[in-house]
Write a protein that holds these residues in place. Structure first.
Motif, PDB file in Angstrom:
ATOM      1  N   SER A  82     -33.386  80.859 -51.506  1.00 58.57           N
ATOM      2  CA  SER A  82     -33.916  79.590 -51.358  1.00 58.57           C
ATOM      3  C   SER A  82     -32.971  78.732 -50.415  1.00 58.57           C
ATOM      4  O   SER A  82     -33.420  77.622 -49.770  1.00 58.57           O
ATOM      5  CB  SER A  82     -34.113  78.611 -52.700  1.00 58.57           C
ATOM      6  OG  SER A  82     -32.803  78.708 -53.287  1.00 58.57           O
ATOM      7  N   LEU A  83     -31.824  79.197 -50.294  1.00 55.56           N
ATOM      8  CA  LEU A  83     -30.768  78.647 -49.305  1.00 55.56           C
ATOM      9  C   LEU A  83     -30.639  79.175 -48.303  1.00 55.56           C
ATOM     10  O   LEU A  83     -30.213  78.469 -47.081  1.00 55.56           O
ATOM     11  CB  LEU A  83     -29.296  78.383 -50.018  1.00 55.56           C
ATOM     12  CG  LEU A  83     -29.295  77.963 -51.240  1.00 55.56           C
ATOM     13  CD1 LEU A  83     -27.962  78.112 -51.808  1.00 55.56           C
ATOM     14  CD2 LEU A  83     -29.295  76.497 -51.119  1.00 55.56           C
ATOM     15  N   GLY A  84     -31.734  80.146 -47.857  1.00 48.01           N
ATOM     16  CA  GLY A  84     -31.718  80.787 -46.633  1.00 48.01           C
ATOM     17  C   GLY A  84     -30.560  81.984 -46.386  1.00 48.01           C
ATOM     18  O   GLY A  84     -30.525  82.340 -45.088  1.00 48.01           O
ATOM     19  N   TRP A  85     -30.163  82.415 -47.467  1.00 50.20           N
ATOM     20  CA  TRP A  85     -28.964  83.229 -47.476  1.00 50.20           C
ATOM     21  C   TRP A  85     -29.601  84.666 -47.602  1.00 50.20           C
ATOM     22  O   TRP A  85     -30.715  84.757 -48.179  1.00 50.20           O
ATOM     23  CB  TRP A  85     -28.049  83.058 -48.449  1.00 50.20           C
ATOM     24  CG  TRP A  85     -27.307  81.787 -48.307  1.00 50.20           C
ATOM     25  CD1 TRP A  85     -27.052  81.050 -47.370  1.00 50.20           C
ATOM     26  CD2 TRP A  85     -26.247  81.222 -49.451  1.00 50.20           C
ATOM     27  NE1 TRP A  85     -26.156  79.948 -47.534  1.00 50.20           N
ATOM     28  CE2 TRP A  85     -25.649  80.116 -48.866  1.00 50.20           C
ATOM     29  CE3 TRP A  85     -25.826  81.452 -50.703  1.00 50.20           C
ATOM     30  CZ2 TRP A  85     -24.724  79.348 -49.203  1.00 50.20           C
ATOM     31  CZ3 TRP A  85     -25.052  80.765 -51.298  1.00 50.20           C
ATOM     32  CH2 TRP A  85     -24.398  79.718 -50.576  1.00 50.20           C
ATOM     33  N   ASP A  86     -28.951  85.638 -46.847  1.00 45.18           N
ATOM     34  CA  ASP A  86     -29.148  87.163 -47.061  1.00 45.18           C
ATOM     35  C   ASP A  86     -29.417  87.584 -48.467  1.00 45.18           C
ATOM     36  O   ASP A  86     -28.329  87.317 -49.440  1.00 45.18           O
ATOM     37  CB  ASP A  86     -28.511  87.820 -46.372  1.00 45.18           C
ATOM     38  CG  ASP A  86     -28.726  89.421 -46.361  1.00 45.18           C
ATOM     39  OD1 ASP A  86     -29.665  90.062 -45.705  1.00 45.18           O
ATOM     40  OD2 ASP A  86     -28.051  90.195 -47.187  1.00 45.18           O
ATOM     41  N   THR A  87     -30.515  88.056 -49.210  1.00 44.90           N
ATOM     42  CA  THR A  87     -30.563  88.319 -50.530  1.00 44.90           C
ATOM     43  C   THR A  87     -29.687  89.391 -51.005  1.00 44.90           C
ATOM     44  O   THR A  87     -29.038  89.218 -52.040  1.00 44.90           O
ATOM     45  CB  THR A  87     -32.190  88.658 -50.780  1.00 44.90           C
ATOM     46  OG1 THR A  87     -32.849  87.845 -50.464  1.00 44.90           O
ATOM     47  CG2 THR A  87     -32.238  89.150 -52.245  1.00 44.90           C
TER      48      THR A  87
ATOM     49  N   SER B 294     -19.989  74.291 -50.527  1.00 41.26           N
ATOM     50  CA  SER B 294     -20.563  73.731 -49.699  1.00 41.26           C
ATOM     51  C   SER B 294     -22.245  73.344 -50.076  1.00 41.26           C
ATOM     52  O   SER B 294     -22.906  72.542 -49.868  1.00 41.26           O
ATOM     53  CB  SER B 294     -21.037  74.395 -48.428  1.00 41.26           C
ATOM     54  OG  SER B 294     -21.839  75.696 -48.536  1.00 41.26           O
ATOM     55  N   VAL B 295     -22.448  74.240 -51.499  1.00 39.57           N
ATOM     56  CA  VAL B 295     -23.640  73.945 -52.097  1.00 39.57           C
ATOM     57  C   VAL B 295     -23.334  73.330 -53.539  1.00 39.57           C
ATOM     58  O   VAL B 295     -24.381  73.544 -54.477  1.00 39.57           O
ATOM     59  CB  VAL B 295     -24.719  75.240 -52.141  1.00 39.57           C
ATOM     60  CG1 VAL B 295     -24.983  75.645 -50.576  1.00 39.57           C
ATOM     61  CG2 VAL B 295     -23.890  76.275 -52.791  1.00 39.57           C
ATOM     62  N   HIS B 296     -22.265  72.894 -53.699  1.00 41.19           N
ATOM     63  CA  HIS B 296     -21.876  72.322 -55.012  1.00 41.19           C
ATOM     64  C   HIS B 296     -22.965  71.330 -55.700  1.00 41.19           C
ATOM     65  O   HIS B 296     -23.145  71.318 -56.872  1.00 41.19           O
ATOM     66  CB  HIS B 296     -20.511  71.798 -55.097  1.00 41.19           C
ATOM     67  CG  HIS B 296     -19.836  71.249 -56.377  1.00 41.19           C
ATOM     68  ND1 HIS B 296     -19.567  72.169 -57.490  1.00 41.19           N
ATOM     69  CD2 HIS B 296     -19.966  69.942 -56.725  1.00 41.19           C
ATOM     70  CE1 HIS B 296     -19.417  71.408 -58.440  1.00 41.19           C
ATOM     71  NE2 HIS B 296     -19.577  70.039 -58.014  1.00 41.19           N
TER      72      HIS B 296
ATOM     73  N   PHE C  33     -19.422  86.599 -57.748  1.00 38.58           N
ATOM     74  CA  PHE C  33     -18.317  85.981 -57.427  1.00 38.58           C
ATOM     75  C   PHE C  33     -18.273  84.413 -58.264  1.00 38.58           C
ATOM     76  O   PHE C  33     -17.316  83.924 -58.939  1.00 38.58           O
ATOM     77  CB  PHE C  33     -18.179  85.600 -55.874  1.00 38.58           C
ATOM     78  CG  PHE C  33     -16.926  84.842 -55.328  1.00 38.58           C
ATOM     79  CD1 PHE C  33     -15.850  85.957 -54.910  1.00 38.58           C
ATOM     80  CD2 PHE C  33     -16.633  83.839 -55.683  1.00 38.58           C
ATOM     81  CE1 PHE C  33     -14.613  85.173 -54.267  1.00 38.58           C
ATOM     82  CE2 PHE C  33     -15.385  83.041 -55.456  1.00 38.58           C
ATOM     83  CZ  PHE C  33     -14.390  83.943 -54.349  1.00 38.58           C
ATOM     84  N   ALA C  34     -19.561  83.690 -57.903  1.00 37.85           N
ATOM     85  CA  ALA C  34     -19.740  82.433 -58.707  1.00 37.85           C
ATOM     86  C   ALA C  34     -19.702  82.326 -60.012  1.00 37.85           C
ATOM     87  O   ALA C  34     -19.208  81.595 -60.725  1.00 37.85           O
ATOM     88  CB  ALA C  34     -20.988  81.962 -58.281  1.00 37.85           C
ATOM     89  N   LEU C  35     -20.354  83.662 -60.566  1.00 38.76           N
ATOM     90  CA  LEU C  35     -20.486  83.820 -62.139  1.00 38.76           C
ATOM     91  C   LEU C  35     -19.183  84.138 -62.599  1.00 38.76           C
ATOM     92  O   LEU C  35     -18.550  83.413 -63.731  1.00 38.76           O
ATOM     93  CB  LEU C  35     -21.336  84.893 -62.376  1.00 38.76           C
ATOM     94  CG  LEU C  35     -21.583  85.028 -63.774  1.00 38.76           C
ATOM     95  CD1 LEU C  35     -22.253  84.206 -64.611  1.00 38.76           C
ATOM     96  CD2 LEU C  35     -22.241  86.627 -64.297  1.00 38.76           C
TER      97      LEU C  35
ATOM     98  N   ILE D 227     -27.417  80.629 -56.534  1.00 40.66           N
ATOM     99  CA  ILE D 227     -26.381  80.077 -57.135  1.00 40.66           C
ATOM    100  C   ILE D 227     -26.440  78.815 -58.130  1.00 40.66           C
ATOM    101  O   ILE D 227     -25.790  78.806 -59.160  1.00 40.66           O
ATOM    102  CB  ILE D 227     -25.344  79.097 -56.004  1.00 40.66           C
ATOM    103  CG1 ILE D 227     -24.955  80.411 -55.064  1.00 40.66           C
ATOM    104  CG2 ILE D 227     -23.820  78.857 -56.484  1.00 40.66           C
ATOM    105  CD1 ILE D 227     -24.621  81.723 -55.476  1.00 40.66           C
ATOM    106  N   ALA D 228     -27.560  78.087 -57.918  1.00 37.51           N
ATOM    107  CA  ALA D 228     -27.880  77.074 -59.049  1.00 37.51           C
ATOM    108  C   ALA D 228     -28.114  77.866 -60.312  1.00 37.51           C
ATOM    109  O   ALA D 228     -27.790  77.479 -61.448  1.00 37.51           O
ATOM    110  CB  ALA D 228     -29.194  76.328 -58.602  1.00 37.51           C
ATOM    111  N   SER D 229     -28.994  78.792 -60.222  1.00 38.52           N
ATOM    112  CA  SER D 229     -29.114  79.695 -61.632  1.00 38.52           C
ATOM    113  C   SER D 229     -27.917  80.484 -62.200  1.00 38.52           C
ATOM    114  O   SER D 229     -27.742  80.315 -63.173  1.00 38.52           O
ATOM    115  CB  SER D 229     -30.297  80.693 -61.067  1.00 38.52           C
ATOM    116  OG  SER D 229     -30.708  81.676 -62.389  1.00 38.52           O
TER     117      SER D 229
END
Length: 306
Positions: A103-108, A302-304, A118-120, A68-70
């Motif tokens: 890197s956040l432990g989320w399913d790739t 939550s990762v903002h 969604f974020a983009l 998400i940071a990327s």
């Protein structure tokens, strides 16, 4: 960017360096500047150079959709280009047979196919002009009643919640290989979000596309050597002659057509021939659509600060 570049319509495409995405990128370059968004700088540069050699225009933005940071950095980079964006095609996708985590432990798979696009889209939407098209590449495998998907081993999307999906947890009773559940669920979620976005934001046009079963796209990058050979050299010979199947060329041209469409249609789910189709009964449920969007926004928020 040259003055000519900034005066041309621009189209953003994720996952442009292989399969359907690569062909779509060349098609979109016929309509304006194409913004190539992908993980591999070398491949992006190669594709950009190929487009420029045709006398067309392209710019590259590095982005790993599973992170998400990327995604947020890439969105800002695109905004800073100040191009007249006419469309965004969320094309990139992955289907893993062996689950991995970001890197956040989320399913790739879920992060790449749902959370990243969604974020983009949410980051770019405020900067898109009225009437701009946003298209998500979906998949009929999200529907548990779709016969060809069942024959291939899928059992439909297994969505519990956005958080559960990020953890790699799916409703029981799914496919023998959980990688199929991860893929189907990610497509179920992004399709539901597409339809919710179309209702939420009438200023833009949100549609989804089922490109058809296209074996040689590089989607299952971690398949074994035999399956890769089968997908790349044998199955494509049959694709033009089988219902629901397609080819990268056909799917790429259709993707570009849907993205550049000026009819104003929104909230449409297109099949591999460009005709409207119905999603699963669950995805048609407006409450489910809204729940997926609300849960996804909460998870991303939550990762903002990270």
């Amino acid at each position: 960017m040259t003055k000519m570049d900034t005066n041309r319509k621009a189209y953003i495409i994720t996952g442009p360096t292989s399969g359907i995405g690569r062909i779509t990128a060349f098609e979109l370059a016929k309509h304006g500047t194409v913004v190539l968004v992908g993980r591999d700088r070398k491949k992006l540069d190669e594709l950009q150079n190929s487009i420029v050699k045709k006398g067309q225009h392209a710019v590259s933005v590095v982005c790993d959709l599973q992170e998400i940071a990327s995604v947020r950095c890439a969105a800002q980079e695109i905004i800073d280009l100040r191009l007249p964006i006419a469309g965004l095609l969320n094309n990139a996708g992955v289907m893993q047979m062996r689950a991995t985590k970001n890197s956040l432990g989320w399913d790739t798979t879920f992060a790449t196919n749902h959370l990243g696009p969604f974020a983009l889209t949410e980051a770019l939407a405020p900067y898109l002009p009225d009437g701009a098209n946003v298209v998500f590449v979906a998949s009929g495998v999200e529907d548990p009643n779709r016969k060809p998907a069942k024959a291939a081993g899928f059992r439909g999307g297994r969505y519990i919640s956005a958080e559960a999906s990020a953890r790699g947890e799916w409703k029981p009773g799914g496919a023998k290989n959980p990688g199929l559940d991860a893929y189907a669920t990610s497509k179920q979620a992004i399709l539901a979000a597409t339809l919710a976005f179309a209702r939420e934001n009438p200023r833009l046009r949100f549609n989804a596309l089922e490109p058809g079963f296209t074996p040689n796209t590089g989607l299952a990058r971690d398949a074994n050597g035999f399956l890769k050979f089968l997908a790349n050299y044998i199955l494509p010979l049959f694709a033009p002659h089988i219902k629901y199947w397609s080819t990268p060329g056909r799917a790429g041209r259709l993707s570009a057509k849907v993205l550049t469409d000026e009819s104003g249609r929104t909230g449409v789910y297109f099949d591999e021939k460009g005709h409207p189709m119905h999603p699963s009964m669950l995805v048609q449920d407006l409450k489910f659509q809204d729940r997926v969007v609300a849960e996804t926004r909460a998870l991303l928020a939550s990762v903002h600060s990270k």
